[in-house]
Design an enzyme around this catalytic site. Structure first.
Site, mmCIF file in Angstrom:
data_model
loop_
_atom_site.group_PDB
_atom_site.id
_atom_site.type_symbol
_atom_site.label_atom_id
_atom_site.label_comp_id
_atom_site.label_asym_id
_atom_site.label_seq_id
_atom_site.Cartn_x
_atom_site.Cartn_y
_atom_site.Cartn_z
ATOM 1 N N ASP A 1 -1.551 -1.287 8.635
ATOM 2 C CA ASP A 1 -0.939 -2.566 9.024
ATOM 3 C C ASP A 1 -1.994 -3.551 9.529
ATOM 4 O OD1 ASP A 1 1.096 -4.329 9.367
ATOM 5 O OD2 ASP A 1 1.864 -3.455 11.214
ATOM 6 N N ASN B 1 9.452 -3.970 2.016
ATOM 7 C CA ASN B 1 8.462 -4.997 1.637
ATOM 8 C C ASN B 1 8.908 -5.842 0.441
ATOM 9 O OD1 ASN B 1 5.533 -2.985 2.482
ATOM 10 N ND2 ASN B 1 6.574 -4.532 3.691
HETATM 11 C C1 FPP Z 1 0.582 -4.226 5.790
HETATM 12 O O1 FPP Z 1 -0.098 -5.345 6.332
HETATM 13 C C2 FPP Z 1 0.055 -3.923 4.470
HETATM 14 C C3 FPP Z 1 0.770 -3.914 3.298
HETATM 15 C C4 FPP Z 1 2.217 -4.235 3.222
HETATM 16 C C5 FPP Z 1 0.129 -3.635 2.016
HETATM 17 C C6 FPP Z 1 -0.868 -2.508 2.029
HETATM 18 C C7 FPP Z 1 -1.789 -2.717 0.926
HETATM 19 C C8 FPP Z 1 -3.104 -2.470 0.965
HETATM 20 C C9 FPP Z 1 -3.800 -1.841 2.099
HETATM 21 C C10 FPP Z 1 -3.917 -2.876 -0.197
HETATM 22 C C11 FPP Z 1 -4.281 -1.877 -1.214
HETATM 23 C C12 FPP Z 1 -3.618 -0.569 -1.219
HETATM 24 C C13 FPP Z 1 -3.822 0.365 -2.167
HETATM 25 C C14 FPP Z 1 -3.157 1.683 -2.057
HETATM 26 C C15 FPP Z 1 -4.745 0.129 -3.306
HETATM 27 P P1 FPP Z 1 0.743 -6.665 6.641
HETATM 28 O O2 FPP Z 1 0.716 -7.522 5.428
HETATM 29 O O3 FPP Z 1 2.112 -6.279 7.110
HETATM 30 O O4 FPP Z 1 -0.104 -7.291 7.797
HETATM 31 P P2 FPP Z 1 0.462 -8.155 9.012
HETATM 32 O O5 FPP Z 1 1.330 -7.238 9.836
HETATM 33 O O6 FPP Z 1 -0.774 -8.565 9.734
HETATM 34 O O7 FPP Z 1 1.205 -9.307 8.418
#
Ligand code: FPP
Length: 255
Positions: free
Chosen positions: A21, A69
């Protein structure tokens, strides 16, 4: 008390599960689009896989995209799908070369055909690898996982192949995702929130939880080591007493 005996205490987890996250906030702090954060997050994924392989951790499960998501703005969902596609195209050869078995858990049918076929190819290609099992949770939700397992068992009962009284923790547990590998020993969540957020609800019952404020793109080998050190110092009792756990350890270590 759990139905299975507790595993031997070990300094190194056999399975690490991570909620990655903080990508969006990492980008916002730099006044960049959220997608820049996800791309930096993908680099942190590579670093983490590399380090787990070096350390000999046999299973790693990453929460890449939750069933919730899908509710994000359409452009972010589309851009994430593109990122997953490129990551698969780019990384699978190298993962295969290093002996990683790649798998996906979650409702993959909700993804587009090209992503689904890439997922299948990656799984087929790496199925016999043994260095590490890398499970990517995509369109995954813990409740959905348990509901799906319950539905499968209900269908067995309806078909007359199973009696309701045969349904116990072991049987249900053998129908949820990741049933063929040990449950996570260590759960890590970056980004400051101290929640499980519908990740592996069944599988995390006795998992050690570790939270950090560090945003996922900044998660590095030092951070991972901090989590592993904390884990190594925890006493895992699985509902038993300290004395019972100590006796079990002596029993199993004596010839
Ligand atoms: C959460 O951060 C992250 C995600 C919903 C996506 C996870 C994806 C990756 C780490 C990229 C690549 C992954 C793979 C397996 C190749 P957020 O967007 O909720 O962050 P925030 O809480 O700061 O808004």
């Amino acid at each position: 008390m759990p139905s299975a005996p507790p595993p031997l205490p070990s300094a190194l987890p056999r399975h690490v599960a991570i909620i990655m996250d903080g990508n969006g906030r990492w980008a916002q702090q730099r006044r960049r689009p959220r997608m820049i954060g996800h791309r930096a997050g993908a680099r942190a994924v590579n670093r983490t896989i590399d380090r787990c392989l070096e350390l000999g951790i046999p299973a790693l499960t990453l929460f890449a995209f939750s069933s919730e998501n899908w509710g994000r703005p359409d452009d972010e969902v589309q851009a994430l799908m593109k990122l997953f596609l490129h990551a698969l195209d780019r990384e699978v050869d190298e993962l295969h070369r290093r002996g990683v078995r790649v798998r996906f858990i979650g409702e993959r049918e909700r993804f587009g055909a090209s992503l689904v076929s890439r997922m299948q190819l990656a799984e087929q290609r790496t199925v016999d690898n043994t260095a590490m099992t890398l499970s990517i949770a995509a369109s995954y939700g813990g409740r959905q996982d348990i509901a799906r397992a319950a539905r499968t068992l209900a269908q067995e009962v309806a078909a007359g192949r199973l009696l309701p009284e045969q349904i116990d923790e072991d049987l249900l547990g053998s129908h949820v995702a990741l049933a063929d590998i040990p449950a996570p020993d260590l759960f890590i969540r970056t980004g400051g929130d101290t929640r499980i957020s519908n990740f592996l609800l069944w599988q995390l019952a006795y998992t050690e939880l570790w939270f950090t404020d560090v945003l996922w793109p900044d998660f590095d080998t030092d951070q991972l080591q901090r989590a592993l050190d904390t884990y190594a110092g925890r006493e895992r009792r699985f509902g038993l007493t300290s004395a019972q756990i100590a006796a079990l350890a002596t029993e199993t270590s004596s010839p």
